[in-house]
Motif scaffolding. Structure first.
Motif, PDB file in Angstrom:
ATOM      1  N   ARG A   1       0.532  -1.420   0.042  1.00  0.00           N
ATOM      2  CA  ARG A   1       0.183   0.176  -0.046  1.00  0.00           C
ATOM      3  C   ARG A   1       0.881   1.587   0.285  1.00  0.00           C
ATOM      4  O   ARG A   1       0.420   2.229  -0.654  1.00  0.00           O
ATOM      5  CB  ARG A   1      -0.716  -0.074   0.610  1.00  0.00           C
ATOM      6  CG  ARG A   1      -2.360   1.067   1.164  1.00  0.00           C
ATOM      7  CD  ARG A   1      -3.121   0.504   1.854  1.00  0.00           C
ATOM      8  NE  ARG A   1      -4.494   1.443   1.884  1.00  0.00           N
ATOM      9  CZ  ARG A   1      -5.580   1.625   1.001  1.00  0.00           C
ATOM     10  NH1 ARG A   1      -4.802   0.592  -0.215  1.00  0.00           N
ATOM     11  NH2 ARG A   1      -6.066   2.312   0.721  1.00  0.00           N
TER      12      ARG A   1
ATOM     13  N   LYS B   1      -0.452   8.231   3.953  1.00  0.00           N
ATOM     14  CA  LYS B   1      -1.432   6.814   4.393  1.00  0.00           C
ATOM     15  C   LYS B   1      -2.795   6.727   4.427  1.00  0.00           C
ATOM     16  O   LYS B   1      -4.175   6.561   4.480  1.00  0.00           O
ATOM     17  CB  LYS B   1      -0.975   5.960   6.051  1.00  0.00           C
ATOM     18  CG  LYS B   1      -1.461   4.897   6.183  1.00  0.00           C
ATOM     19  CD  LYS B   1      -0.652   4.191   7.844  1.00  0.00           C
ATOM     20  CE  LYS B   1      -1.997   3.160   7.962  1.00  0.00           C
ATOM     21  NZ  LYS B   1      -1.207   2.824   9.348  1.00  0.00           N
ATOM     22  N   GLY B   2      -2.487   8.106   5.229  1.00  0.00           N
ATOM     23  CA  GLY B   2      -4.565   8.694   5.676  1.00  0.00           C
ATOM     24  C   GLY B   2      -5.477   9.208   3.912  1.00  0.00           C
ATOM     25  O   GLY B   2      -6.608   8.616   4.233  1.00  0.00           O
TER      26      GLY B   2
ATOM     27  N   ALA C   1       4.524  10.586   6.024  1.00  0.00           N
ATOM     28  CA  ALA C   1       3.794   9.208   5.695  1.00  0.00           C
ATOM     29  C   ALA C   1       2.357   9.383   6.061  1.00  0.00           C
ATOM     30  O   ALA C   1       1.038   8.467   5.559  1.00  0.00           O
ATOM     31  CB  ALA C   1       5.011   7.722   6.496  1.00  0.00           C
ATOM     32  N   ARG C   2       2.416   9.630   7.307  1.00  0.00           N
ATOM     33  CA  ARG C   2       1.168   9.557   7.715  1.00  0.00           C
ATOM     34  C   ARG C   2       0.417  10.285   6.487  1.00  0.00           C
ATOM     35  O   ARG C   2      -0.734  10.015   7.134  1.00  0.00           O
ATOM     36  CB  ARG C   2       1.266   9.754   9.148  1.00  0.00           C
ATOM     37  CG  ARG C   2       0.047   9.903   9.933  1.00  0.00           C
ATOM     38  CD  ARG C   2       0.111  10.153  11.427  1.00  0.00           C
ATOM     39  NE  ARG C   2       1.112  10.189  12.113  1.00  0.00           N
ATOM     40  CZ  ARG C   2       1.917   9.572  12.933  1.00  0.00           C
ATOM     41  NH1 ARG C   2       2.612  10.999  12.781  1.00  0.00           N
ATOM     42  NH2 ARG C   2       2.732   8.628  13.777  1.00  0.00           N
TER      43      ARG C   2
ATOM     44  N   GLY D   1       5.601   6.360  10.660  1.00  0.00           N
ATOM     45  CA  GLY D   1       3.645   7.495  10.073  1.00  0.00           C
ATOM     46  C   GLY D   1       3.537   6.236   9.289  1.00  0.00           C
ATOM     47  O   GLY D   1       2.062   6.472   8.995  1.00  0.00           O
ATOM     48  N   GLY D   2       3.339   4.658   9.251  1.00  0.00           N
ATOM     49  CA  GLY D   2       2.613   3.810   8.469  1.00  0.00           C
ATOM     50  C   GLY D   2       3.125   3.072   6.901  1.00  0.00           C
ATOM     51  O   GLY D   2       2.197   2.552   6.302  1.00  0.00           O
TER      52      GLY D   2
ATOM     53  N   THR E   1       4.431   0.812   4.236  1.00  0.00           N
ATOM     54  CA  THR E   1       4.091  -0.918   4.902  1.00  0.00           C
ATOM     55  C   THR E   1       5.112  -1.681   3.819  1.00  0.00           C
ATOM     56  O   THR E   1       5.285  -3.113   4.118  1.00  0.00           O
ATOM     57  CB  THR E   1       2.820  -1.307   4.239  1.00  0.00           C
ATOM     58  OG1 THR E   1       2.994  -0.665   2.718  1.00  0.00           O
ATOM     59  CG2 THR E   1       1.902  -1.083   4.918  1.00  0.00           C
TER      60      THR E   1
ATOM     61  N   GLN F   1       7.951  11.147   9.023  1.00  0.00           N
ATOM     62  CA  GLN F   1       6.698  10.911  10.024  1.00  0.00           C
ATOM     63  C   GLN F   1       5.168  11.589   9.511  1.00  0.00           C
ATOM     64  O   GLN F   1       4.513  10.165   9.268  1.00  0.00           O
ATOM     65  CB  GLN F   1       7.454  10.232  11.443  1.00  0.00           C
ATOM     66  CG  GLN F   1       5.856   9.450  11.822  1.00  0.00           C
ATOM     67  CD  GLN F   1       5.920   9.230  13.332  1.00  0.00           C
ATOM     68  OE1 GLN F   1       4.638   9.635  14.109  1.00  0.00           O
ATOM     69  NE2 GLN F   1       7.401   9.683  13.698  1.00  0.00           N
TER      70      GLN F   1
ATOM     71  N   SER G   1      -5.916   5.527   2.682  1.00  0.00           N
ATOM     72  CA  SER G   1      -7.010   4.797   3.594  1.00  0.00           C
ATOM     73  C   SER G   1      -8.013   5.502   3.661  1.00  0.00           C
ATOM     74  O   SER G   1      -9.748   5.058   3.588  1.00  0.00           O
ATOM     75  CB  SER G   1      -7.045   5.074   5.207  1.00  0.00           C
ATOM     76  OG  SER G   1      -5.783   4.333   4.971  1.00  0.00           O
TER      77      SER G   1
ATOM     78  N   THR H   1       9.151  -4.347  13.494  1.00  0.00           N
ATOM     79  CA  THR H   1       7.981  -3.923  12.816  1.00  0.00           C
ATOM     80  C   THR H   1       6.657  -4.400  11.937  1.00  0.00           C
ATOM     81  O   THR H   1       5.649  -3.953  11.683  1.00  0.00           O
ATOM     82  CB  THR H   1       8.380  -3.160  11.960  1.00  0.00           C
ATOM     83  OG1 THR H   1       9.547  -3.067  10.220  1.00  0.00           O
ATOM     84  CG2 THR H   1       9.727  -2.152  12.697  1.00  0.00           C
TER      85      THR H   1
END
Length: 206
Positions: A5, A200-201, A196-197, A29-30, A32, A193, A204, A60
Motif C-alpha cells: 500500500r 497513508k491517510g 508518511a502519515r 508514520g505508516g 508498509t 513521519q 485509507s 515492525t
C-alpha cells in the motif's frame, strides 16, 4: 493487510544516518514496505545500508526489499528483491531466493507487462507513472490511463512509481492500484513521519 500500500524507496544520495532516520520515521508514520536502493555500484556500502535498515525494521512487520541485487538480498536475508528489466532474469532469481521471498519486477512497457504474466514474481512496479527527477532514463510515462490499463491487465499486485505526490494521488488511487511507491515525497520531507502519515491517510480514505 496489503503490504504494498505505502511502499518507501530509499534515496541512495542520503548518508546512512539520514537514510535510517527517514526509514524509522516513515515506518512510524505508516509505511508498509521499504526498498533499499543503491545505484552507485558499491556492494559493501549496499550491504551495510541494507543491514542498518534491517535493524530499524526489526519487529515492525515491514518487509525489507533489496533493489536489483539478488546477492545482497541473500547476504542480508531480506524479505525480498525487486528487479529491473536489465537485472538477473526473474526465473533465475526465484531459483536462488526460494519460494518464500518476495520478488518484484519493474515494468516499463506494455510488452513487458504482457511477458511478466508467465514469470514467477509476486508483484510488479509500474514505472514511471509521471516523469521524475529521481529516474531520468524512463522508457514510457504511463500516466493515469496507462496505469488503469495495466492494473486491469496484470494478474499481479501493481505498485505505481514515478512522480507521485499529494496532487495526483487521488487519481492514482482511483485506478484500483494496489500500492504507491514514494521516494522524494517522504525521503525529502521535513518530517518523514508526518509525510508518511499524510499519504497513508489519503490512501485509507479511498
Amino acid at each position: 493487510m496489503n503490504p504494498y500500500r505505502l511502499y518507501l524507496v530509499t534515496d541512495d544520495q542520503q548518508d546512512l544516518a539520514t537514510l535510517t532516520h527517514v526509514v524509522k520515521e516513515a515506518v512510524a508514520g505508516g509505511v508498509t514496505m521499504v526498498q533499499v536502493r543503491e545505484k552507485q555500484g558499491d556492494i559493501r556500502a549496499f550491504i551495510d545500508t541494507a543491514l542498518a535498515v534491517k535493524k530499524v525494521l526489526k519487529d515492525t512487520g515491514v518487509a525489507l526489499i533489496i533493489n536489483d541485487r539478488v546477492d545482497v538480498a541473500l547476504a542480508v536475508d531480506a524479505e525480498g528483491v525487486h528487479l529491473g528489466q536489465s537485472d538477473m532474469p526473474a526465473a533465475m532469481a526465484r531459483h536462488l531466493i526460494g519460494p518464500d521471498k518476495l520478488l518484484g519486477l519493474s515494468i516499463e512497457t506494455e510488452q513487458q507487462l504482457q511477458d511478466a504474466e508467465s514469470l514467477p514474481i509476486d508483484y510488479i512496479g509500474l514505472s514511471a507513472i509521471f516523469a521524475t527527477s529521481t529516474k531520468t532514463n524512463i522508457k514510457k510515462e504511463w500516466g493515469i490511463e496507462g496505469l488503469a490499463m495495466a492494473v486491469k491487465k496484470s494478474s499481479f499486485p501493481t505498485v505505481a512509481i514515478g512522480g507521485i505526490n499529494a496532487t495526483n494521488l487521488g487519481d492514482i488511487i482511483a485506478t484500483g492500484v494496489d500500492g504507491v511507491a514514494l521516494v522524494s515525497a517522504i525521503c525529502h520531507a521535513d518530517d518523514p513521519q508526518q509525510a508518511a502519515r499524510y499519504f497513508k491517510g489519503l490512501l485509507s480514505a479511498k
